[in-house]
Enzyme design. Sequence first.
Site, PDB file in Angstrom:
ATOM      1  N   ASP A 227       0.838  -1.207   0.000  1.00 13.83           N
ATOM      2  CA  ASP A 227       0.000   0.000   0.000  1.00 13.83           C
ATOM      3  C   ASP A 227       0.871   1.256   0.000  1.00 13.83           C
ATOM      4  OD1 ASP A 227       0.994  -0.461   2.594  1.00 13.83           O
ATOM      5  OD2 ASP A 227      -0.633   0.672   3.499  1.00 13.83           O
TER       6      ASP A 227
ATOM      7  N   GLU B 280       3.403   1.606   2.550  1.00 18.35           N
ATOM      8  CA  GLU B 280       4.523   0.672   2.392  1.00 18.35           C
ATOM      9  C   GLU B 280       4.555  -0.412   3.453  1.00 18.35           C
ATOM     10  OE1 GLU B 280       7.663   3.989   2.221  1.00 18.35           O
ATOM     11  OE2 GLU B 280       7.695   3.197   0.189  1.00 18.35           O
TER      12      GLU B 280
END
Length: 484
Positions: free
Chosen positions: A257, A260
């Site tokens: 995402d 991270e």
Amino acid sequence: MKVISLCDGLCKLIVIAWLLVLVDCQLPIPIQLTTVKDFVLFGKDDDDNFFLKILKNGVSKKNYKFLEDDDAFEEWIEKEKNYCFQGILNNIGGMGKFNASNGVLEGVVIASPSRSDPDYFYQWVRDAALAVNSLVEYLDDNGIDNDDYKLSSIIESYVENSYNLQRITNPSGGFEDLSGLGEPKFLTNNTPFSENWGRPQNDGPALRILTISNFLKILNKYNSKLTRFPNEKYIYENILKNDLKFILLNWNEDSFDLWEEIYSKHLFTSLTQLKALQIGLKLANFFNDQDFYNELSIGFTQLKAFLQAGGFESSAAPYLIETPSLFFKNARKGLDIATILASLRSHDITSIEDVSDIPYDISDPYLLNTFTALVNDMKYRYPINHQRIKFGTIGFGLGRYPEDVYNGVGYDFSSSVVKYADSFLDVVREHVDGQGSMSEQFNKYTGYMEGADDLTWSYGATWGSIRWRNKVLDIMNTTGAMAT
Ligand code: NOJ
């Protein structure tokens, strides 16, 4: 513990508050307030429904405190807009401090000058696209001819750098099968970042398409020519089409995402990808690329169906769920500011068509619920907001998601919403330093800035928010919507 993050949450949320004001005064998009079936009233006290209250009723009976000090706020807005703009430019290779002599190639956007705790002296594909998009917006507002900053050339250097990054073999893969396009970050001299990282991150190519295609639109608007490329078609064929193909190949794959952290499907990634495919369709049509148009068309339909059935909406939550896999494992509530950012990035506020083509525009009940739920959660969750509750101020500092532990009246309708939006920006004003410089986050207990300093994304987000504010105020002044 750092939770409230300037770049990752707060600034963009202000943007949605401001866009809602725009919706109110221009009404290009119908706010579905008569069908707010799902815009639920939830919260601990009456004021938890504040947003809905002002949207529906306009006049609030109570005296709300929107800003700490109106004059100081206006003064700060003016100053901060320029500071943020300069903050973005300072972090681009070839513009000033950073250049080939200290290892930053032309057109490279560093995330922050910070080289330790944290080391952000890298180029992230996502941050760069978001920051450069602010420069494109500046050109849109001010025109290309009178632009003292020579932004057009800076943006072209970013486009050229994107061409190079696409072709660098890296730990996510190579150029041949396009798998390398999912790589989230590179060194500033365009060599791969080879340490362990949350990779791939599949929102990067989508955001890059948004920024570069916006730039091409502005060149066209001002009848201006490219200087580093033969023509627009070259950019379409050699950069944009690679990113579009990457999305077609990977929209159904898991990736990390934008924070991270989580390898899964995410609303931010999917929604920005859908927007990129919609742009791709327009480009393919424009360049008479019929076969590719057909491929994009299939991908667009499939991804849109996935967005509507992929678990982002559930009867178990009145708001949008950013990462369904975590929600259904009971690992998270699903609330995440990324959802709001996704909506903002994937809808051009001036395009009615986007409302029908792309789900979750800013008038969508689920999206409004997400905003309300985030405010109502975080106003209690973060200690720095408790003072604000105590003193009756209604804008709050917001973080990324509730479970986050990363360090890091007498007003009329319109002016109530304006003040409400300002009250979120005012939280930023309270926490930046005297000069106006911004780092990545502010601490949820002390309110002090921390994390990477001079974060390009923070400057881009705040600048963008102030830009919308100014646009909205102009419209309101010319339509008389501001009169009380
Ligand atoms: C961490 C953020 O979560 C991520 O979105 C960003 O790309 C990097 N910092 C760099 O700013």
